[in-house]
Design a protein around this motif. Structure first.
Motif, PDB file in Angstrom:
ATOM      1  N   THR A  26      65.278  29.593 151.369  1.00 45.33           N
ATOM      2  CA  THR A  26      64.168  29.826 151.320  1.00 45.33           C
ATOM      3  C   THR A  26      64.514  29.831 149.568  1.00 45.33           C
ATOM      4  OG1 THR A  26      63.421  31.640 152.835  1.00 45.33           O
ATOM      5  CG2 THR A  26      62.168  31.739 150.834  1.00 45.33           C
ATOM      6  N   SER A  28      65.101  29.973 145.872  1.00 44.42           N
ATOM      7  CA  SER A  28      65.627  31.646 144.881  1.00 44.42           C
ATOM      8  C   SER A  28      65.810  33.128 145.825  1.00 44.42           C
ATOM      9  CB  SER A  28      64.281  31.391 143.964  1.00 44.42           C
ATOM     10  OG  SER A  28      64.256  30.279 142.879  1.00 44.42           O
ATOM     11  N   SER A  29      65.905  32.530 146.486  1.00 48.07           N
ATOM     12  CA  SER A  29      66.303  33.971 147.233  1.00 48.07           C
ATOM     13  C   SER A  29      67.295  34.516 148.460  1.00 48.07           C
ATOM     14  CB  SER A  29      64.684  34.430 148.389  1.00 48.07           C
ATOM     15  OG  SER A  29      64.814  35.207 149.467  1.00 48.07           O
TER      16      SER A  29
END
Length: 339
Positions: A26, A28-29
């Motif tokens: 996901t 930037s996660s």
């Protein structure tokens, strides 16, 4: 980079690159990655690898083929051909569907492959067929092993188990011999019952598929409600293969919301079977694109038995062209992984 394309792994020298596969991410996660290491030291010793990131111009080095001994991420459209197995490999002459194939196992005592199936030409008899090679030829046992429908055969320890349904609830019998002597003695059947009125499985539960992960036994099964007659998939767990089964609180887990629309009929997800590869559990299901017919097979996957996602390319096995032996539908069955 936001999509984790800049990540690389090296061995303990900080220089030698290590192969890896980016399974999911996901932006930037969070990401799930698998790294192939040269060796894993015995506990309590520890090994060291390094992860580098921060190169804005880097392109992804993710490569599942180089990371695993056997790899397929099921993201492409798969064209299957059964001609090499001389399909259909076994048949039963009679009324109705005749034979409905379930799973195949290998028995080290008889040194044979055993294929369990429903013989609906004989009032729902559970039968076995054997072969010296997985490609056949297959020889049907003269007598059935029990009455029932949608059977699954599996061995835990030194005991063989056949899980099956009476058309409403799920039962089990066991034996020390793969092809005879099955009994429910000492078992409190049914081990999984259909749900109460108004639930997703209040009409019937069947098509059990049982496997073990660590000390936990998992049973994936099909449920059907008595209102829309949708067929969907849920599961139950137990610490014993023949008792103490508890259904998952968030059942059903496969409900026919496939973005590929191969499951728009009433049979949303039926006839489940499960196999594991690289820490991912793949659930094969039969689904209908409309009504209750024209069935095809697709895959979903999970790593935690809480979140389930569809693999790309469904259906992975479509029915044949007009005039072919499988032109009407492909359904049930299972994946057998030969070590």
């Amino acid at each position: 980079q936001a999509n984790f394309s800049d990540i690389i792994f090296t061995d303990s020298d900080g220089v030698t690159p290590l192969n890896y596969w980016l399974e999911t991410e996901t932006d930037s996660s969070v990401a799930t990655l698998w790294v192939k290491v040269p060796s894993i030291p015995a506990s309590p010793s520890a090994g060291t690898i390094y992860m580098y990131y921060g190169n804005a111009s880097a392109s992804s080095s993710s490569n599942g083929v180089n990371t695993f001994n056997l790899f397929d991420d099921f993201t492409g459209t798969t064209t299957e051909s059964l001609s090499a197995a001389n399909a259909p490999t076994a048949s039963v002459t009679g009324v109705g569907f005749g034979s409905l194939a379930e799973n195949i196992v290998f028995d080290t005592v008889s040194n044979k492959y055993w294929w369990i199936f429903l013989d609906s030409s004989s009032t729902n008899a559970v039968r076995l067929s054997s072969a010296d090679s997985i490609n056949g030829p297959w020889t049907n046992e003269v007598s059935s092993v029990m009455s029932g429908t949608s059977p699954h055969i599996v061995k835990f320890g030194s005991t063989w188990y056949i899980y099956y349904s009476d058309g409403q609830n799920i039962y089990v019998q066991k034996s020390s011999i793969v092809n005879s002597g099955y009994s429910s003695a000492g078992i409190s059947n049914p081990i999984v019952a259909r749900g109460g009125s108004g639930t997703w499985d209040d009409n019937r539960v069947l098509e059990p598929y049982v496997f073990q992960v660590g000390s936990i036994y998992y049973m994936f099964f099909m449920g059907e409600n008595a209102t829309t007659y949708y067929e969907e998939v849920g599961y139950a767990t137990s610490s014993s293969p023949d008792s103490g089964w508890t259904t998952y609180s968030s059942n059903p887990v496969l409900t026919g919301t496939s973005p590929s629309y191969f499951d728009d009929g009433q049979d949303k997800a039926a006839d489940p079977y499960v196999f594991e590869k690289g820490g991912v559990y793949y659930i094969g299901v039969t689904a209908a694109s409309s009504g209750k017919g024209g069935w095809r097979i697709g895959f979903f996957k999970t790593t935690d038995f809480n979140t389930f996602t569809e693999v790309g390319g469904n259906p992975v096995l479509d029915h044949g062209a007009a005039g072919a032996w499988d032109s009407g539908a492909v359904l049930r069955g299972a994946v057998y992984i030969e070590n």
